[in-house]
Design an enzyme around this catalytic site. Sequence first.
Site, PDB file in Angstrom:
ATOM      1  CG  HIS A  69      -5.829  -2.109   8.918  1.00 47.24           C
ATOM      2  ND1 HIS A  69      -5.979  -0.774   9.231  1.00 47.24           N
ATOM      3  CD2 HIS A  69      -4.495  -2.331   8.990  1.00 47.24           C
ATOM      4  CE1 HIS A  69      -4.804  -0.239   9.473  1.00 47.24           C
ATOM      5  NE2 HIS A  69      -3.897  -1.152   9.336  1.00 47.24           N
ATOM      6  CG  ASN A 125      -8.927  -1.246  12.080  1.00 48.24           C
ATOM      7  OD1 ASN A 125      -8.046  -1.942  11.570  1.00 48.24           O
ATOM      8  ND2 ASN A 125      -9.350  -0.127  11.519  1.00 48.24           N
ATOM      9  CD  GLU A 145      -8.743   1.250   7.961  1.00 45.73           C
ATOM     10  OE1 GLU A 145      -8.554   0.256   8.696  1.00 45.73           O
ATOM     11  OE2 GLU A 145      -8.347   2.404   8.269  1.00 45.73           O
ATOM     12  CG  ASP A 151      -0.265  -0.401   2.508  1.00 46.57           C
ATOM     13  OD1 ASP A 151       0.970  -0.348   2.577  1.00 46.57           O
ATOM     14  OD2 ASP A 151      -0.967  -0.771   3.460  1.00 46.57           O
TER      15      ASP A 151
HETATM   16  C1  GLP Z   1      -0.462   0.449   8.545  1.00 49.53           C
HETATM   17  C2  GLP Z   1      -0.105  -0.420   7.341  1.00 49.53           C
HETATM   18  C3  GLP Z   1      -0.329  -1.883   7.632  1.00 49.53           C
HETATM   19  C4  GLP Z   1       0.310  -2.244   8.961  1.00 49.53           C
HETATM   20  C5  GLP Z   1      -0.352  -1.454  10.065  1.00 49.53           C
HETATM   21  C6  GLP Z   1       0.181  -1.788  11.441  1.00 49.53           C
HETATM   22  O1  GLP Z   1      -1.788   0.758   8.643  1.00 49.53           O
HETATM   23  N1  GLP Z   1      -0.855  -0.061   6.194  1.00 49.53           N
HETATM   24  O2  GLP Z   1       0.200  -2.659   6.582  1.00 49.53           O
HETATM   25  O3  GLP Z   1       0.187  -3.617   9.193  1.00 49.53           O
HETATM   26  O4  GLP Z   1      -0.087  -0.089   9.780  1.00 49.53           O
HETATM   27  O5  GLP Z   1       1.241  -0.950  11.763  1.00 49.53           O
HETATM   28  P1  GLP Z   1       2.315  -1.218  12.873  1.00 49.53           P
HETATM   29  O6  GLP Z   1       3.142  -2.339  12.364  1.00 49.53           O
HETATM   30  O7  GLP Z   1       3.096   0.051  12.956  1.00 49.53           O
HETATM   31  O8  GLP Z   1       1.587  -1.549  14.109  1.00 49.53           O
END
Ligand code: GLP
Length: 239
Positions: free
Chosen positions: A136, A134, A141, A67
């Site tokens: 995702h 959440n 989402e 993404d």
């Molecule tokens: C973002 C990314 C996800 C990732 C998530 C969790 O939203 N788009 O791919 O898994 O963050 O982030 P973190 O690893 O910092 O908890």
Amino acid sequence: MIVHIYENKDQASLAAASLFCACILSKPDAVLGLATGSTPIETYQQLIDMHQSGLLDFSGCTSFNLDEYVGLSADHACSYHRFMKEQLFDHINMKKTHVPSGDAKDLLEEAGRYDKEIEAAGGIDIQFLGLGQNGHIGFNEPDSVFHYGTQIVNLTKSTIEANKRFFKADEKVPTQAISLGAGGIMKARKIVLVALGETKAEAVRAMVTGELDPQVQASILRIHPDTVILLDPQAASLL
Ligand code: GLP
């Protein structure tokens, strides 16, 4: 779905790097699916160490990221392009890397183009995933459906809040992203999801023991034939 609970986040990250290492050793031209956020940073460091010690060669590998934020150019300090360059790409010898463009003129066209490019590369052999608070995956989402292809997503308040920490105080956190759909993620031949820390415990519980539910997009992984979940004790605390 195979779940491993490790003593700490270092071990969980090493386990993820080991699965990537095994994949690349047995398929030197592997197509790697990569993620951003704080979760993969240690895994990427392990992969860099494996490369620099001569164990792992990425010269035949191609990568596709999940993404990117809509509106951020590739060289923006908070873009996922920049993150990947700094955390991984600058330190290894990957043949070709891809990250969707968040500042493409026509985002829908970019989404279609990205899906076709993954297909043309033969599909993803091994996909790294983090987990949103959440539930995702990528930027998929909570929704009433699981989306198939790459899509433009409106980020939820909680995701914008959680990602604020990566931006300067006076900077606006983007409210949209371009993300591989849950269906696209499911096409990866192997999936490695890492979840670390207490803030992920509820999402981990819902993903591993809850119903298949698009409100928890990661729950779709329950029906993937080869998914490995790597947790630290805090993320596993509600299992
Ligand atoms: C973002 C990314 C996800 C990732 C998530 C969790 O939203 N788009 O791919 O898994 O963050 O982030 P973190 O690893 O910092 O908890």
